[in-house]
Scaffold this motif. Structure first.
Motif, PDB file in Angstrom:
ATOM      1  N   LEU A  94      63.269  46.611  78.730  1.00 13.43           N
ATOM      2  CA  LEU A  94      62.112  46.077  78.002  1.00 13.43           C
ATOM      3  C   LEU A  94      61.994  46.707  76.622  1.00 13.43           C
ATOM      4  O   LEU A  94      61.756  46.018  75.622  1.00 13.43           O
ATOM      5  N   ILE A  95      62.209  48.008  76.550  1.00  9.21           N
ATOM      6  CA  ILE A  95      62.127  48.710  75.263  1.00  9.21           C
ATOM      7  C   ILE A  95      63.261  48.275  74.339  1.00  9.21           C
ATOM      8  O   ILE A  95      63.029  47.990  73.159  1.00  9.21           O
ATOM      9  N   ILE A  96      64.487  48.201  74.862  1.00 11.36           N
ATOM     10  CA  ILE A  96      65.630  47.768  74.051  1.00 11.36           C
ATOM     11  C   ILE A  96      65.417  46.334  73.576  1.00 11.36           C
ATOM     12  O   ILE A  96      65.671  45.997  72.423  1.00 11.36           O
ATOM     13  N   GLY A  97      64.940  45.460  74.456  1.00  9.80           N
ATOM     14  CA  GLY A  97      64.658  44.069  74.076  1.00  9.80           C
ATOM     15  C   GLY A  97      63.584  43.977  73.007  1.00  9.80           C
ATOM     16  O   GLY A  97      63.686  43.177  72.067  1.00  9.80           O
ATOM     17  N   ALA A  98      62.538  44.803  73.125  1.00  8.32           N
ATOM     18  CA  ALA A  98      61.478  44.808  72.122  1.00  8.32           C
ATOM     19  C   ALA A  98      61.991  45.322  70.779  1.00  8.32           C
ATOM     20  O   ALA A  98      61.655  44.771  69.723  1.00  8.32           O
ATOM     21  N   LEU A  99      62.810  46.364  70.805  1.00  8.56           N
ATOM     22  CA  LEU A  99      63.387  46.870  69.558  1.00  8.56           C
ATOM     23  C   LEU A  99      64.321  45.842  68.929  1.00  8.56           C
ATOM     24  O   LEU A  99      64.337  45.668  67.707  1.00  8.56           O
ATOM     25  N   GLY A 100      65.087  45.144  69.763  1.00  9.31           N
ATOM     26  CA  GLY A 100      65.949  44.076  69.249  1.00  9.31           C
ATOM     27  C   GLY A 100      65.136  42.964  68.619  1.00  9.31           C
ATOM     28  O   GLY A 100      65.514  42.396  67.602  1.00  9.31           O
TER      29      GLY A 100
END
Length: 95
Positions: free
Chosen positions: A16-22
């Motif tokens: 979720l964090i990686i997707g949000a940063l992306g």
């Protein structure tokens, strides 16, 4: 590799964090549900780890491996841009 409940929960939170940063890296508005970002984030995190280890930049550290994280976020941004671009082309056209 052993799958535990905490390992799966951690993978989902990191995804979720990686997707949000992306999503933050990609300019413009992306009309995508949160589950799609999580899915992209988990995939980018897994693929980013594999690529970082294959390139020899992933190291076993006590803290955050920033180069591996950067590879993961770049992959997530590329995936978000591709998915958002495909969705935009199939969307409703305005006259």
């Amino acid at each position: 590799m052993e799958f535990t409940v905490w390992g799966i929960i951690t993978a989902l939170v990191v995804g979720l964090i990686i997707g949000a940063l992306g999503r933050l890296v990609v300019p413009g508005r992306q009309n995508m549900p949160i589950w799609m970002h999580m899915l992209i984030g988990v995939g980018a995190a897994l693929l980013g780890t594999v690529l970082a280890r294959a390139m020899g930049i992933a190291t076993e550290t006590a803290g955050i491996d920033w180069t591996e994280l950067l590879v993961q976020v770049v992959l997530a941004a590329i995936a978000v841009a591709l998915v958002a671009g495909v969705g935009r082309r199939r969307g409703v056209t305005h006259r």
